[in-house]
Design an enzyme around this catalytic site. Sequence first.
Site, short mmCIF file in Angstrom:
data_model
loop_
_atom_site.label_atom_id
_atom_site.label_comp_id
_atom_site.label_asym_id
_atom_site.label_seq_id
_atom_site.Cartn_x
_atom_site.Cartn_y
_atom_site.Cartn_z
N SER A 90 9.93 -4.99 -1.63
CA SER A 90 8.87 -4.24 -2.34
C SER A 90 7.81 -5.12 -2.99
O SER A 90 6.77 -4.61 -3.39
CB SER A 90 9.50 -3.36 -3.43
N LYS A 93 4.37 -4.78 -1.72
CA LYS A 93 3.45 -3.69 -2.10
C LYS A 93 2.23 -4.23 -2.83
O LYS A 93 1.16 -3.63 -2.80
CB LYS A 93 4.20 -2.66 -2.95
N TYR A 220 5.06 -0.60 7.13
CA TYR A 220 5.84 -0.76 5.90
C TYR A 220 7.05 -1.68 6.12
O TYR A 220 7.30 -2.60 5.33
CB TYR A 220 6.27 0.63 5.39
N TYR A 272 9.40 -0.29 -11.27
CA TYR A 272 9.97 1.06 -11.16
C TYR A 272 10.06 1.71 -12.53
O TYR A 272 9.16 1.57 -13.35
CB TYR A 272 11.33 1.02 -10.44
N VAL A 290 13.92 -5.17 -3.65
CA VAL A 290 15.35 -4.83 -3.58
C VAL A 290 16.21 -6.04 -3.17
O VAL A 290 17.42 -6.04 -3.38
CB VAL A 290 15.56 -3.61 -2.64
#
Length: 336
Positions: A90, A93, A220, A272, A290
């Site tokens: 992630s 991103k 992705y 998050y 992750v």
Amino acid sequence: MTRADERDQRSSADGAQGPHDLDPTVTGDLDEVLAGALEHARPYAEEGTLPTRAPSVAEVDPTRFGIAAVELDGTEHVAGEADTPFPIQSISKVFSLVLAMQKAEDGRGIEAELWQRVGVEPSGDPFNSLVQLEHEEGVPRNPMINAGALIVDDVLVTHCEDPPGDMRSLVSELAGEPLDLDGTVLEQDGESGHRNRAMAYLMSSFGNLRNPIDRVLDTYVHQCAVSMTTRQLARAVRFLANHGVDPATGRQVLEPASARRVAAIMLTCGTYDAAGEFAFNVGLPCKSGVAGGIVGTVTDTMGVCVWSPPLAPSGNSAGGTAALAYLAERLRISLF
Ligand code: GLN
């Protein structure tokens, strides 16, 4: 006056000599602080767990731990396994958003489109939650959760010829060397991405995802699979600490205003539903993945990255969070 100058002035005004007055531009001290952060954080890593939901990272050695800080002048400081590659997951991103904002700066009206299709508010939900999407008619809260990243990728699929290739080129350029992809992530995350697929279909049903779902998901998965070391990641985020300019090449990666926006989104949404806790304990724009990596930026000073695979319940690296909190405290680099 830069933030580093302000901090220097504050330290000398305090006249204090304690550990809180360490200056990150002092090579020897920063090396020691990184080693200290690693030692301090190991017990926290032991309390974390490996994410069984993510097959590509479920079987990694949980004791692995690396940390790196790269100053704007290029001085590199590391401790532990700073040169072991891991999938950025992630953390990617941040880079996909940067690529989309680069396209937006080309003046093709993408910026307005982008912020209509994805928000900039923290979600308070796990990174892969579907719940808000239904309530909020397919518009994800922010680009740092999976649904938001899929919208960013949809924009990239529309505006780039080769989105996965362009993303890898951008990150390789920022890291200062060519980067590989992690084959296990490509294979397993692609197959196990049922939730991501569900989000993509839901957003398509609201008309917010416009390209073929497989192309968006492929983009992705490729960005998640980029394999990097903490040293490379610490280098790669420095442009955000340097008003959008990559200090290694002098290239303006993003306009200063866009770089500020990316950092603001990292601060409020990059970890998050623990973004509040991060602001409270670390106080830096950060983004986690992750696989246990977390990057952070210290304005006018440096990029940092830590990697320790076991995760806290929030999905952020347990040891990595503790290490960053230690750094922030020792070096007085919290934004607050
Ligand atoms: N590939 C992972 C997923 O989509 C990345 C998520 C993460 O790093 N938090 O579930």
